[in-house]
Design an enzyme around this catalytic site. Structure first.
Site, mmCIF file in Angstrom:
data_model
loop_
_atom_site.group_PDB
_atom_site.id
_atom_site.type_symbol
_atom_site.label_atom_id
_atom_site.label_comp_id
_atom_site.label_asym_id
_atom_site.label_seq_id
_atom_site.Cartn_x
_atom_site.Cartn_y
_atom_site.Cartn_z
ATOM 1 N N ASP A 37 -2.686 9.199 -3.997
ATOM 2 C CA ASP A 37 -3.319 7.875 -4.012
ATOM 3 C C ASP A 37 -4.791 7.996 -3.615
ATOM 4 O O ASP A 37 -5.211 9.002 -3.026
ATOM 5 C CB ASP A 37 -2.574 6.893 -3.091
ATOM 6 N N ASN B 74 5.135 -0.563 6.738
ATOM 7 C CA ASN B 74 5.724 -1.580 5.851
ATOM 8 C C ASN B 74 6.641 -0.948 4.797
ATOM 9 O O ASN B 74 7.082 -1.620 3.880
ATOM 10 C CB ASN B 74 4.622 -2.403 5.165
ATOM 11 N N HIS C 163 5.813 1.546 2.683
ATOM 12 C CA HIS C 163 5.198 2.096 1.469
ATOM 13 C C HIS C 163 5.269 3.619 1.453
ATOM 14 O O HIS C 163 5.327 4.274 2.491
ATOM 15 C CB HIS C 163 3.754 1.581 1.277
ATOM 16 N N GLU D 27 2.956 -0.468 -2.283
ATOM 17 C CA GLU D 27 3.191 -1.486 -1.269
ATOM 18 C C GLU D 27 4.411 -2.319 -1.657
ATOM 19 O O GLU D 27 4.717 -2.462 -2.843
ATOM 20 C CB GLU D 27 1.969 -2.422 -1.211
HETATM 21 P P1 PGA Z 1 0.097 7.536 8.844
HETATM 22 O O1 PGA Z 1 0.140 6.790 7.446
HETATM 23 O O2 PGA Z 1 0.543 8.926 8.582
HETATM 24 O O3 PGA Z 1 -1.330 7.470 9.297
HETATM 25 O O4 PGA Z 1 1.045 6.799 9.748
HETATM 26 C C1 PGA Z 1 1.276 6.916 6.661
HETATM 27 C C2 PGA Z 1 1.173 6.003 5.482
HETATM 28 O O5 PGA Z 1 0.597 4.907 5.602
HETATM 29 O O6 PGA Z 1 1.678 6.370 4.404
#
Ligand code: PGA
Length: 248
Positions: free
Chosen positions: A72, A141, A143, A148
């Site tokens: 992404d 959340n 994702h 999302e």
């Molecule tokens: P993080 O992010 O590793 O900083 O918790 C994970 C994500 O949002 O996919």
């Protein structure tokens, strides 16, 4: 001791930070080694969770070679921006591992026509995929990548608007000094699920509820990570905090 609903998901409990990075690096290197490809295709995440894995790989003597296929990226950032996921991954692992630039298949954030980037990534993947390994983090959340909620199991590479929750957590990567772009490009759930092996990394209390839901509740667009239950070969590596909602 920790069981997902699907028996194609193995959950490894890392009891310390050291063990987390060891298990993640071991699982990654074994998957690379077992690939029949000379240059396996690898999808890698940004975020805080995979940093110990990248540090472990940088510090090991192992020479790894692979094709990096981007998961992404934000839209609208200049090539020199420190927020670009491409640059983040370059600093963390691609440059230290000497992965040649022609083996980095990435979205161009500053393309004024994002659809061109989507078409390019989709057709590259169609021609060269599937990926051998997808390493993923999970958002609070639910994702994966920037899929999302709600995101469908059949979703493909596309442009997405980031949720407020994601923007808030992403702004924190940069001490909230400047706002992250609100739009991004992401591989879809369907392309992620095509990867032959998936390694999901999760650490910290903020992931406990969503990780439990993603691995035990019926898959649904509201928790995009729950579709990992439909994949035949997933290893989850998580610390005690992230696993704290599982009854042991
Ligand atoms: P993080 O992010 O590793 O900083 O918790 C994970 C994500 O949002 O996919």
């Amino acid at each position: 001791m920790f069981n997902a609903k699907s028996d194609t998901i193995e959950i490894l409990h890392a009891k310390s930070k050291n063990e987390f990075s060891n298990l993640a690096a071991k699982s990654f290197c074994q998957s690379l080694k077992s690939s029949p490809q000379k240059k396996p295709i690898v999808i890698l995440p940004t975020g805080n969770t995979p940093l110990p894995l990248y540090a472990e790989l940088r510090n090991s003597e192992k020479k790894l070679d692979f094709i990096y296929f981007q998961l992404d990226e934000y839209i609208g950032l200049e090539p020199s921006s420190k927020r670009l996921f491409t640059n983040w991954l370059a600093d963390e692992i691609l440059d230290p591992m000497d992965i040649p630039h022609e083996q980095r298949i990435t979205f161009r954030s500053d393309n004024l026509f994002p659809q061109d980037e989507i078409d390019m990534m989709r057709s590259w993947y169609k021609e060269n995929g599937p990926a051998d390994i997808a390493v993923l983090g999970i958002g609070a959340n639910g994702h994966i990548g920037f899929n999302e909620p709600p995101s469908d199991e059949n979703s493909q590479t596309r442009l997405v608007k980031l949720s407020n929750e994601t923007l808030k957590s992403n702004n924190a990567y940069w001490d909230n000094d400047k706002k992250a772009p609100e739009y991004a490009l992401t591989l879809g759930i369907s392309e992620i699920l095509h990867a032959k092996k998936i390694i999901l990394l999760a650490t910290g209390k903020s992931k406990a509820i969503i990780l439990k839901k993603a691995l035990t509740e019926p898959p649904s667009p509201e928790i995009p990570a729950s579709y990992l239950q439909n994949h035949p070969n997933v290893t989850v590596i998580a610390d005690a905090e992230a696993l704290s909602e599982f009854k042991s």
